[in-house]
Design a protein around this motif. Structure first.
Motif, PDB file in Angstrom:
ATOM      1  N   ARG A   1       0.839  -1.200   0.000  1.00 35.77           N
ATOM      2  CA  ARG A   1       0.000   0.000   0.000  1.00 35.77           C
ATOM      3  C   ARG A   1       0.876   1.253   0.000  1.00 35.77           C
ATOM      4  NH1 ARG A   1      -5.337  -0.970   0.760  1.00 35.77           N
ATOM      5  NH2 ARG A   1      -5.633   1.259   1.089  1.00 35.77           N
ATOM      6  N   PHE A   2       0.390   2.288  -0.638  1.00 32.07           N
ATOM      7  CA  PHE A   2       1.133   3.535  -0.735  1.00 32.07           C
ATOM      8  C   PHE A   2       1.002   4.339   0.549  1.00 32.07           C
ATOM      9  CE2 PHE A   2       1.394   8.070  -1.817  1.00 32.07           C
ATOM     10  CZ  PHE A   2       2.620   8.108  -2.462  1.00 32.07           C
ATOM     11  N   SER A   3       2.119   4.902   0.987  1.00 28.98           N
ATOM     12  CA  SER A   3       2.109   5.763   2.148  1.00 28.98           C
ATOM     13  C   SER A   3       3.246   6.762   2.013  1.00 28.98           C
ATOM     14  CB  SER A   3       2.272   4.961   3.442  1.00 28.98           C
ATOM     15  OG  SER A   3       2.340   5.819   4.566  1.00 28.98           O
ATOM     16  N   ALA A   4       2.916   8.052   1.935  1.00 26.49           N
ATOM     17  CA  ALA A   4       3.948   9.077   1.798  1.00 26.49           C
ATOM     18  C   ALA A   4       3.435  10.394   2.347  1.00 26.49           C
ATOM     19  CB  ALA A   4       4.364   9.235   0.339  1.00 26.49           C
TER      20      ALA A   4
ATOM     21  N   GLU B   1      -2.631  12.711  -0.129  1.00 26.46           N
ATOM     22  CA  GLU B   1      -3.951  12.397   0.402  1.00 26.46           C
ATOM     23  C   GLU B   1      -4.639  11.411  -0.536  1.00 26.46           C
ATOM     24  OE1 GLU B   1      -8.285  14.652   1.052  1.00 26.46           O
ATOM     25  OE2 GLU B   1      -6.543  15.756   0.303  1.00 26.46           O
ATOM     26  N   GLU B   2      -5.275  10.410   0.031  1.00 29.79           N
ATOM     27  CA  GLU B   2      -6.029   9.450  -0.784  1.00 29.79           C
ATOM     28  C   GLU B   2      -7.436   9.988  -1.017  1.00 29.79           C
ATOM     29  OE1 GLU B   2      -5.556   5.073  -0.292  1.00 29.79           O
ATOM     30  OE2 GLU B   2      -7.696   5.152   0.233  1.00 29.79           O
ATOM     31  N   VAL B   3      -7.820  10.074  -2.282  1.00 31.38           N
ATOM     32  CA  VAL B   3      -9.141  10.593  -2.647  1.00 31.38           C
ATOM     33  C   VAL B   3      -9.815   9.587  -3.573  1.00 31.38           C
ATOM     34  CG1 VAL B   3     -10.427  12.476  -3.719  1.00 31.38           C
ATOM     35  CG2 VAL B   3      -8.291  12.962  -2.497  1.00 31.38           C
TER      36      VAL B   3
ATOM     37  N   VAL C   1      -7.258   7.415  -5.655  1.00 28.76           N
ATOM     38  CA  VAL C   1      -6.046   8.019  -6.221  1.00 28.76           C
ATOM     39  C   VAL C   1      -5.275   8.754  -5.120  1.00 28.76           C
ATOM     40  CG1 VAL C   1      -7.115   8.261  -8.477  1.00 28.76           C
ATOM     41  CG2 VAL C   1      -7.177  10.174  -6.878  1.00 28.76           C
ATOM     42  N   GLN C   2      -3.988   8.956  -5.372  1.00 27.21           N
ATOM     43  CA  GLN C   2      -3.139   9.684  -4.439  1.00 27.21           C
ATOM     44  C   GLN C   2      -2.925  11.100  -4.972  1.00 27.21           C
ATOM     45  OE1 GLN C   2      -2.150   8.594  -1.490  1.00 27.21           O
ATOM     46  NE2 GLN C   2      -3.109   6.579  -1.781  1.00 27.21           N
ATOM     47  N   VAL C   3      -3.121  12.091  -4.105  1.00 30.11           N
ATOM     48  CA  VAL C   3      -3.092  13.490  -4.526  1.00 30.11           C
ATOM     49  C   VAL C   3      -2.168  14.294  -3.619  1.00 30.11           C
ATOM     50  CG1 VAL C   3      -4.457  15.582  -4.928  1.00 30.11           C
ATOM     51  CG2 VAL C   3      -5.467  13.315  -5.366  1.00 30.11           C
TER      52      VAL C   3
ATOM     53  N   ALA D   1      -1.633  10.479  -8.727  1.00 27.01           N
ATOM     54  CA  ALA D   1      -1.112   9.171  -9.124  1.00 27.01           C
ATOM     55  C   ALA D   1      -2.231   8.135  -9.080  1.00 27.01           C
ATOM     56  CB  ALA D   1       0.030   8.751  -8.196  1.00 27.01           C
ATOM     57  N   MET D   2      -2.366   7.409 -10.178  1.00 24.28           N
ATOM     58  CA  MET D   2      -3.447   6.433 -10.297  1.00 24.28           C
ATOM     59  C   MET D   2      -2.992   5.052  -9.854  1.00 24.28           C
ATOM     60  SD  MET D   2      -5.674   5.279 -13.654  1.00 24.28           S
ATOM     61  CE  MET D   2      -5.018   3.630 -13.998  1.00 24.28           C
ATOM     62  N   PRO D   3      -3.719   4.418  -8.915  1.00 30.98           N
ATOM     63  CA  PRO D   3      -3.439   3.022  -8.588  1.00 30.98           C
ATOM     64  C   PRO D   3      -4.024   2.109  -9.660  1.00 30.98           C
ATOM     65  CG  PRO D   3      -5.353   3.746  -7.372  1.00 30.98           C
ATOM     66  CD  PRO D   3      -4.876   4.942  -8.176  1.00 30.98           C
ATOM     67  N   TYR D   4      -3.613   0.882  -9.639  1.00 28.04           N
ATOM     68  CA  TYR D   4      -4.145  -0.110 -10.569  1.00 28.04           C
ATOM     69  C   TYR D   4      -4.966  -1.135  -9.794  1.00 28.04           C
ATOM     70  CZ  TYR D   4      -0.602   1.668 -13.880  1.00 28.04           C
ATOM     71  OH  TYR D   4       0.172   2.468 -14.701  1.00 28.04           O
ATOM     72  N   ARG D   5      -6.157  -1.400 -10.268  1.00 34.60           N
ATOM     73  CA  ARG D   5      -7.003  -2.394  -9.601  1.00 34.60           C
ATOM     74  C   ARG D   5      -6.293  -3.754  -9.593  1.00 34.60           C
ATOM     75  NH1 ARG D   5     -12.130   0.056  -9.115  1.00 34.60           N
ATOM     76  NH2 ARG D   5     -12.424   1.768 -10.624  1.00 34.60           N
TER      77      ARG D   5
END
Length: 257
Positions: free
Chosen positions: A34-37, A41-43, A55-57, A96-100
């Motif tokens: 999982r992304f964490s930075a 912010e996750e939206v 997505v990550q913003v 940044a777009m995650p991938y399902r």
């Protein structure tokens, strides 16, 4: 002899069918990290016909360009945190777009699904960030998404790192199959969309890339109207970020907008 040829033909057809069935596993070997930075912010954005996409913003300075980022085929934004944080620290808007199916996001990836999600993320940009200029950036698998979005929507610039001309050509070379004409193969044909891109494009490719040989980037560059090709000497497929002048070239390109 006829029986031998028939037997060999049947074996080849069986092999081809097996590879068509298996090839998505090679395209999408996604990691679960999982992304964490800090600063992101996750939206969740709505996607027609599917579950919302998280997505990550990161919001940058006033008037800064927006970088819409599409990652490679490990499928976890956590493994691209350095690139995303580089843009954030430069004061840019970053989406940044995650991938399902990867990075803790439920679902199953495919060319159709990822391209649908990419357009949904682009269309949501006005609700996510306030930047005027939009640069789509893709790495490896993500270059196909960057090209697709640029072909379907109005963007200001495109950055392609280690791009393929057609991903099915890589399957042809690896599996000794005419993958680009086989039904059921996800083609990821960026060359077919190249004529639709009128904006400036920066292509960066390592001359030691063995996964997606640099010839792909060179050929794709030749099919784009306004492309600049930069060879990164000494870089392979996975170490572009740490090899000069990769970041300098990206920064110079983005700061034009």
């Amino acid at each position: 002899m006829r029986r031998l040829l028939l037997t060999l033909g049947l074996i080849y057809l069986a092999y081809a069918s097996l590879m068509v069935w298996l090839h998505p596993r090679f395209i999408y070997p996604f990691y679960p990290d999982r992304f964490s930075a800090q600063g992101f912010e996750e939206v969740a954005i709505p996607v027609q016909g599917a579950e919302p996409l998280p997505v990550q913003v990161a919001r940058g300075r006033k008037g800064a360009p927006t970088v819409l980022y599409f990652m490679g085929n490990v499928g976890s934004l956590e493994l691209f945190r350095a690139m995303l944080d580089h843009h954030r620290r430069a004061g840019r808007n970053v989406v940044a777009m995650p991938y399902r199916g990867g990075g803790g996001v439920p679902g199953h990836p495919s060319e159709t699904i990822l391209k649908r999600d990419a357009l949904a993320v682009f269309d949501a940009l006005p609700d996510l960030v306030s930047g005027d200029a939009v640069i789509v950036q893709g790495y490896s698998l993500g270059t196909g998404l960057a090209v697709y979005v640029a072909a379907e929507r109005q963007v200001d610039g495109v950055i392609l790192a280690a791009p393929y001309e057609k991903m099915c050509q890589l399957m042809t070379a690896a599996a000794y199959l005419p993958a680009c004409v086989l039904p059921g193969v996800q083609k990821w044909d960026s060359a077919a969309l190249a004529a639709n891109l009128a904006e400036p494009v920066l292509i960066l490719h390592g001359n030691e890339d063995e996964l997606i040989p640099m010839d792909h980037g060179v050929r794709l560059s030749g099919q784009l109207q306004h492309a600049t090709f930069v060879k990164i000497d000494g870089a392979g497929h996975t170490n572009l970020f740490g090899t000069a002048p990769y970041l300098d070239e990206i920064d110079a390109f983005v700061e034009r907008f």
